[in-house]
Design an enzyme around this catalytic site. Structure first.
Site, short mmCIF file in Angstrom:
data_model
loop_
_atom_site.label_atom_id
_atom_site.label_comp_id
_atom_site.label_asym_id
_atom_site.label_seq_id
_atom_site.Cartn_x
_atom_site.Cartn_y
_atom_site.Cartn_z
N GLY A 9 3.85 -2.79 -9.37
CA GLY A 9 2.77 -2.12 -8.78
C GLY A 9 3.03 -0.65 -8.73
N GLY A 13 0.80 4.66 -4.91
CA GLY A 13 1.47 4.18 -3.42
C GLY A 13 3.10 4.32 -3.51
N TYR A 150 -2.82 -11.56 5.21
CA TYR A 150 -2.03 -10.42 4.75
C TYR A 150 -0.71 -10.80 5.85
CZ TYR A 150 0.03 -5.82 4.13
OH TYR A 150 0.85 -4.73 4.01
#
Length: 263
Positions: A9, A13, A150
């Site tokens: 990832g 971010g 989450y």
């Protein structure tokens, strides 16, 4: 010779911030499904005179992760640090969240970390001082309502990390877990089944945060150097964690107040 850091990832971010900040100390393997954005991170690192390479990677695919691990090893020759950072956000209660949401969130946020650990551990164990950092969230400790899938996915990452930490004793592989609270990033863009009210509240939390992705990235790099296990990003978060552990009923009443404000 520089060590090699693998970051999942890493195209945006926190992952991107980690890749840029770590590049002075490590050769960086940028893993992501976003090819263009991932290559841009590599280009930025290389423009600063450091080494990096992009690898297309779907963390939900265990076989693909095994293949990527072999590709990284072939390219750099060794793997010293793995940061399992890839993840998405979600919102919704236990009853209302769709099964599709649960499956999607767990496959990326939890099983993606499992796949990363399994794929890279054989190579990490060959190095004298290696490390794995699994990126969870303070949500895994606070367990706020209406963020069910989450919370569960990130709590699983904490449990996995604690388990792996004990299993790696004597191997030379240090294990850490990062549990940052909300900070300024593009997290809400990945939210599944989000309601505007909750999304706006999360964005407000992020905007009011006293730290950003660069700060969290530095905390993680420091944890690797100092062999810390639990990475919390500010004093307020640390205090909340202590209340949750030592005074669970007090912490629960705080969550009830949060529900009332939300409604």
């Amino acid at each position: 010779m520089k060590k090699t850091m693998v970051i999942t990832g890493a195209a945006s971010g926190l992952g991107r911030a980690l890749a840029i900040k770590a590049a002075a100390q490590y050769d960086v393997a940028v893993l992501d499904i976003q090819a263009q954005a991932g290559q841009q991170v590599v280009d930025e690192i290389q423009s600063q005179g450091h080494q990096a390479a992009y690898f297309n990677c779907d963390v939900t695919d265990a076989q693909a992760m095994d293949t990527v691990a072999q590709q990284v090893l072939s390219h750099f020759g060794h793997v010293d640090v793995l940061i399992n950072n890839a993840g998405i956000a979600s919102e919704g209660g236990v009853e209302a969240s769709s099964i599709e949401q649960w499956n999607r969130v767990l496959s990326i946020n939890l099983m993606g970390v499992v796949h990363g650990c399994r794929a890279f551990l054989p190579y990490l164990k060959q190095q004298p001082e290696a490390a794995i950092v699994n990126v969870a969230s303070f949500a895994a400790l606070a367990l706020a309502p209406y963020m069910a899938s989450y919370n569960v996915s990130k709590a699983g990452v904490v449990a996995l990390s604690e388990t792996l930490r004990a299993e790696m004793v004597g191997t030379g592989v240090h294990v850490a877990v990062a549990c940052p609270a909300f900070f300024k990033t593009n997290l809400t863009q990945s939210m599944i089944d989000s309601h505007d009210k909750m999304k706006q509240r999360i964005e407000k939390w992020m905007e009011s945060s006293s730290f950003n992705a660069d700060d969290v990235a530095q905390d993680i790099l420091t944890a690797i150097d100092k062999k810390q296990f639990m990475v919390l990003s500010d004093q307020k978060t640390k205090n909340q964690w202590r209340v949750a552990r030592w005074l669970p009923n007090v912490f629960f009443r705080q969550k009830i107040k949060f529900i009332k404000r939300l409604n």
